[in-house]
Write an enzyme that holds these catalytic residues in place. Sequence first.
Site, PDB file in Angstrom:
ATOM      1  N   ASN A   1      29.962  28.772  29.589  1.00 44.90           N
ATOM      2  CA  ASN A   1      30.872  29.850  29.955  1.00 44.90           C
ATOM      3  C   ASN A   1      30.519  31.200  29.318  1.00 44.90           C
ATOM      4  O   ASN A   1      30.513  32.235  29.989  1.00 44.90           O
ATOM      5  CB  ASN A   1      32.288  29.388  29.539  1.00 44.90           C
ATOM      6  CG  ASN A   1      33.300  30.453  29.743  1.00 44.90           C
ATOM      7  OD1 ASN A   1      33.640  31.158  28.810  1.00 44.90           O
ATOM      8  ND2 ASN A   1      33.748  30.612  30.967  1.00 44.90           N
TER       9      ASN A   1
ATOM     10  N   SER B   1      42.787  35.753  25.012  1.00 42.95           N
ATOM     11  CA  SER B   1      43.801  34.706  24.848  1.00 42.95           C
ATOM     12  C   SER B   1      45.105  35.310  24.325  1.00 42.95           C
ATOM     13  O   SER B   1      46.196  34.938  24.760  1.00 42.95           O
ATOM     14  CB  SER B   1      43.326  33.652  23.844  1.00 42.95           C
ATOM     15  OG  SER B   1      42.493  32.703  24.471  1.00 42.95           O
TER      16      SER B   1
ATOM     17  N   LYS C   1      41.328  25.844  14.414  1.00 43.39           N
ATOM     18  CA  LYS C   1      40.338  25.281  15.334  1.00 43.39           C
ATOM     19  C   LYS C   1      40.551  23.786  15.412  1.00 43.39           C
ATOM     20  O   LYS C   1      41.085  23.183  14.474  1.00 43.39           O
ATOM     21  CB  LYS C   1      38.926  25.555  14.800  1.00 43.39           C
ATOM     22  CG  LYS C   1      37.856  25.493  15.842  1.00 43.39           C
ATOM     23  CD  LYS C   1      37.723  26.820  16.562  1.00 43.39           C
ATOM     24  CE  LYS C   1      36.730  26.796  17.686  1.00 43.39           C
ATOM     25  NZ  LYS C   1      36.478  28.152  18.209  1.00 43.39           N
TER      26      LYS C   1
ATOM     27  N   ASP D   1      36.743  25.726  23.985  1.00 41.49           N
ATOM     28  CA  ASP D   1      35.513  26.035  23.253  1.00 41.49           C
ATOM     29  C   ASP D   1      34.444  25.174  23.941  1.00 41.49           C
ATOM     30  O   ASP D   1      34.648  24.755  25.093  1.00 41.49           O
ATOM     31  CB  ASP D   1      35.668  25.703  21.755  1.00 41.49           C
ATOM     32  CG  ASP D   1      34.576  26.324  20.889  1.00 41.49           C
ATOM     33  OD1 ASP D   1      34.681  27.509  20.558  1.00 41.49           O
ATOM     34  OD2 ASP D   1      33.600  25.637  20.546  1.00 41.49           O
TER      35      ASP D   1
HETATM   36  N1  GLU Z   1      36.837  29.223  21.235  1.00 48.44           N
HETATM   37  C1  GLU Z   1      36.903  30.645  21.345  1.00 48.44           C
HETATM   38  C2  GLU Z   1      36.454  31.278  20.053  1.00 48.44           C
HETATM   39  O1  GLU Z   1      35.578  30.758  19.397  1.00 48.44           O
HETATM   40  C3  GLU Z   1      38.249  31.135  21.890  1.00 48.44           C
HETATM   41  C4  GLU Z   1      39.446  30.730  21.122  1.00 48.44           C
HETATM   42  C5  GLU Z   1      40.775  31.089  21.793  1.00 48.44           C
HETATM   43  O2  GLU Z   1      40.771  31.668  22.857  1.00 48.44           O
HETATM   44  O3  GLU Z   1      41.793  30.774  21.189  1.00 48.44           O
HETATM   45  O4  GLU Z   1      36.900  32.320  19.637  1.00 48.44           O
END
Ligand code: GLU
Length: 446
Positions: A243, A378, A128, A168
């Site tokens: 989103n 993703s 992250k 995110d």
């Molecule tokens: N931010 C999203 C999550 O918390 C997606 C992360 C991604 O697609 O890599 O899972």
Amino acid sequence: MNVDNKISEYYDKLLKRNAGEPEFHQAVSEVLDSLKIVLGKDPHYADYGLVERLCEPERQLIFRVPWIDDNGQVQVNRGFRVQFNSALGPYKGGLRFHPSVNLGIIKFLGFEQIFKNSLTGLPIGGGKGGSDFDPKGKSELEIMRFCQSFMTELHRHIGEYRDVPAGDIGVGGREIGFLFGQYRRLANQHESGVLTGKGLTWGGSLVRTEATGYGTVYLTAEMMRTHGEALSGAKVIVSGSGNVAIYAAAKAQEHGATVVAMSDSSGYILTPEGVDVDLLKDIKENRRERINSYAQEAGVKFVEGGNIWEVEADVALPCATQNELDGESAQLLKNNGVRYVAEGANMPCTPDAVHVFREAGIAFAPGKAANAGGVATSALEMQQNASRDSWSFAYTDERLKQIMTRIFVNVSTTAAEYDREGDYVAGANIAGFKKVADAMLAQGVI
Ligand code: GLU
């Protein structure tokens, strides 16, 4: 030493080594609680310092992000990327741009991501990143300059096989575009697999935008089905209006539910007749305005500074941010007859809230399972990039639906296997953990 003492001793050490990171402590503590159950049955999972290694990121990057605002002033933000675990695949996880971002927040998100990504069944590790940059009130050019500066440092640490960031909070299609442009320029190659959430004409995947919200609803529908209920006719609260929230609301209403309230950090709107998703999308996605505009234009009530969890409903989908739903709010939900809660955001429910749900017999799906649809899609985008293909909306959506159903089945069977029937927190943590742990044990002490 028995398992409980061993875990407590390890947790105390972790608190000392990671001082001042309460969200990280919270995320670890919840997983360690579930691990007590696993280690009691399968003590080999404590071998080779496995738990200690799992809680220590493989790599943590912190960097300066200088940029010039519209007044010609230099601004300095802090950038982060925590590459937590790559036993199952390249690090994968979003970037968050929000003033609250600090190392502890990114570590909690990265830690959760390991188990979530494991649960998708796809070959992705956990990571992250983000920055304390606040996109609110910034011009498009300021956002572009910030993204370019951020990527100027980040680009040397990422790659199709190394680390694949995405969006995110505060990072959507526009920001991914600016980040990708700068990556392509610096790397001198069109490496589409380096980021996900891309635009549809340059390597993005259909359904990625909708995926987290849709996925949360697919999993909720499956959870309700196993309890003999359905979304059709149900009243649903969806917190947030970003989103995740928008597409959770859209999909819940497609299933015949009525979304009775939504919110942003300024308050909530009451929508007893349901939400007009097209209007909400226009206000939030195109005009980038506050939810108050929706209330004015749709002629519904806006409760400024109100607590959305006081609204009467059958289902609650917290889709805003961490720790937005505390013990008191959980009590309100319980008193108002809520029977299902699924986390569209990451860790929106506090441990007290989860405790209330457990005691009250409210079915609760944790974010690791319930919001895994975003990162799963993703991974589907990465598959399309690797094969230079692009799939139809219907096919991709079907894959997402299958993944979410499989996650729910995996989580609930695992809970039952460990004598925790209906405890989807334990099920998600244990199922997510075992896959990563098996890979780490197979790959040796690294
Ligand atoms: N931010 C999203 C999550 O918390 C997606 C992360 C991604 O697609 O890599 O899972």
